[in-house]
Scaffold this active site. Structure first.
Site, PDB file in Angstrom:
ATOM      1  N   ILE A 134      15.912 -61.495 -26.369  1.00  0.00           N
ATOM      2  CA  ILE A 134      14.697 -61.597 -27.176  1.00  0.00           C
ATOM      3  C   ILE A 134      13.780 -62.480 -26.340  1.00  0.00           C
ATOM      4  O   ILE A 134      14.021 -63.674 -26.205  1.00  0.00           O
ATOM      5  CB  ILE A 134      14.970 -62.203 -28.564  1.00  0.00           C
ATOM      6  N   PRO A 135      12.754 -61.900 -25.740  1.00  0.00           N
ATOM      7  CA  PRO A 135      12.029 -62.559 -24.639  1.00  0.00           C
ATOM      8  C   PRO A 135      11.065 -63.672 -25.033  1.00  0.00           C
ATOM      9  O   PRO A 135       9.851 -63.565 -24.864  1.00  0.00           O
ATOM     10  CB  PRO A 135      11.293 -61.388 -23.996  1.00  0.00           C
ATOM     11  N   CYS A 136      11.608 -64.775 -25.514  1.00  0.00           N
ATOM     12  CA  CYS A 136      10.765 -65.913 -25.893  1.00  0.00           C
ATOM     13  C   CYS A 136      10.089 -66.555 -24.685  1.00  0.00           C
ATOM     14  O   CYS A 136       9.062 -67.219 -24.829  1.00  0.00           O
ATOM     15  CB  CYS A 136      11.578 -66.944 -26.662  1.00  0.00           C
ATOM     16  N   HIS A 137      10.621 -66.325 -23.485  1.00  0.00           N
ATOM     17  CA  HIS A 137       9.998 -66.883 -22.276  1.00  0.00           C
ATOM     18  C   HIS A 137       8.638 -66.250 -21.994  1.00  0.00           C
ATOM     19  O   HIS A 137       7.848 -66.810 -21.246  1.00  0.00           O
ATOM     20  CB  HIS A 137      10.930 -66.708 -21.070  1.00  0.00           C
ATOM     21  N   ARG A 138       8.336 -65.128 -22.604  1.00  0.00           N
ATOM     22  CA  ARG A 138       7.058 -64.440 -22.405  1.00  0.00           C
ATOM     23  C   ARG A 138       5.957 -64.972 -23.322  1.00  0.00           C
ATOM     24  O   ARG A 138       4.829 -64.494 -23.283  1.00  0.00           O
ATOM     25  CB  ARG A 138       7.236 -62.942 -22.634  1.00  0.00           C
TER      26      ARG A 138
END
Length: 185
Positions: A134-138
């Site tokens: 789940i791409p929270c780094h984006r």
């Protein structure tokens, strides 16, 4: 019952855990197995070695491919049941942010109820149990700065470099003219 594996990736020691429903946790790269074990809270998880489930092995393979730059998305069943209803809503919105794209906390807030939820969105993003998948780094600050990251800013920079988006961020706090607005992205 939760089961998990600890493994060495090209970026450091990592871990994954699962329930009967799907992958429920991912520990971002650490310098030691002990550090991963501490974060995974191994007391509540049955650690598997060579007998890891096919789902855990597939998750490990997909994650390794992503870190090697050969995968841009994940196809894994997830168990997000430990999150609140609001957190799960935020995590679903994060899954809409595709590889190579950046979005702001405000962008996420608008998708889960309104811009006044931006701070709550930040808290939910920080509680994401399966970062990268789940791409929270984006998710970055509205002004185009890096924002925060539960795995630390050096890891966030490395992930954004891998995806080719780090250069889109505001280069320095003193240069407001090159500010990136992620609101419309």
């Amino acid at each position: 019952m939760r089961r998990g594996i600890i493994f060495k990736s090209p970026w450091g020691w990592m871990a994954l855990s699962e329930t009967a429903k799907g992958i429920d946790a991912l520990v971002l790269p650490k310098t030691s197995r002990r550090a991963v074990l501490s974060e995974l809270r191994a007391g509540s998880i049955a650690l598997l070695g060579e007998q890891a489930s096919p789902r855990l092995r597939e998750a490990q393979a997909q994650l390794t491919d992503y870190l090697a730059g050969t995968r841009t998305s994940f196809d894994l069943p997830l168990d997000l049941s430990r999150g609140t209803g609001f957190q799960r809503k935020v995590w679903q919105a994060l899954r809409l942010v595709s590889y190579g794209r950046l979005r702001s906390y405000q962008w996420v807030a608008l998708r889960v109820g309104g811009s006044h939820y931006a701070r709550a969105v930040g808290n939910a993003v920080g509680a994401n149990p399966v970062p990268i998948v789940i791409p929270c780094h984006r998710i970055v600050a509205h002004d185009g700065s890096l924002g925060g990251f539960s795995g630390g800013l050096p890891t966030k920079r490395k992930l954004l470099t891998l995806e080719g988006t780090l250069a889109q961020l505001r280069p320095a706090k003193t240069d407001r003219r090159s500010s990136l607005s992620c609101e419309d992205r």
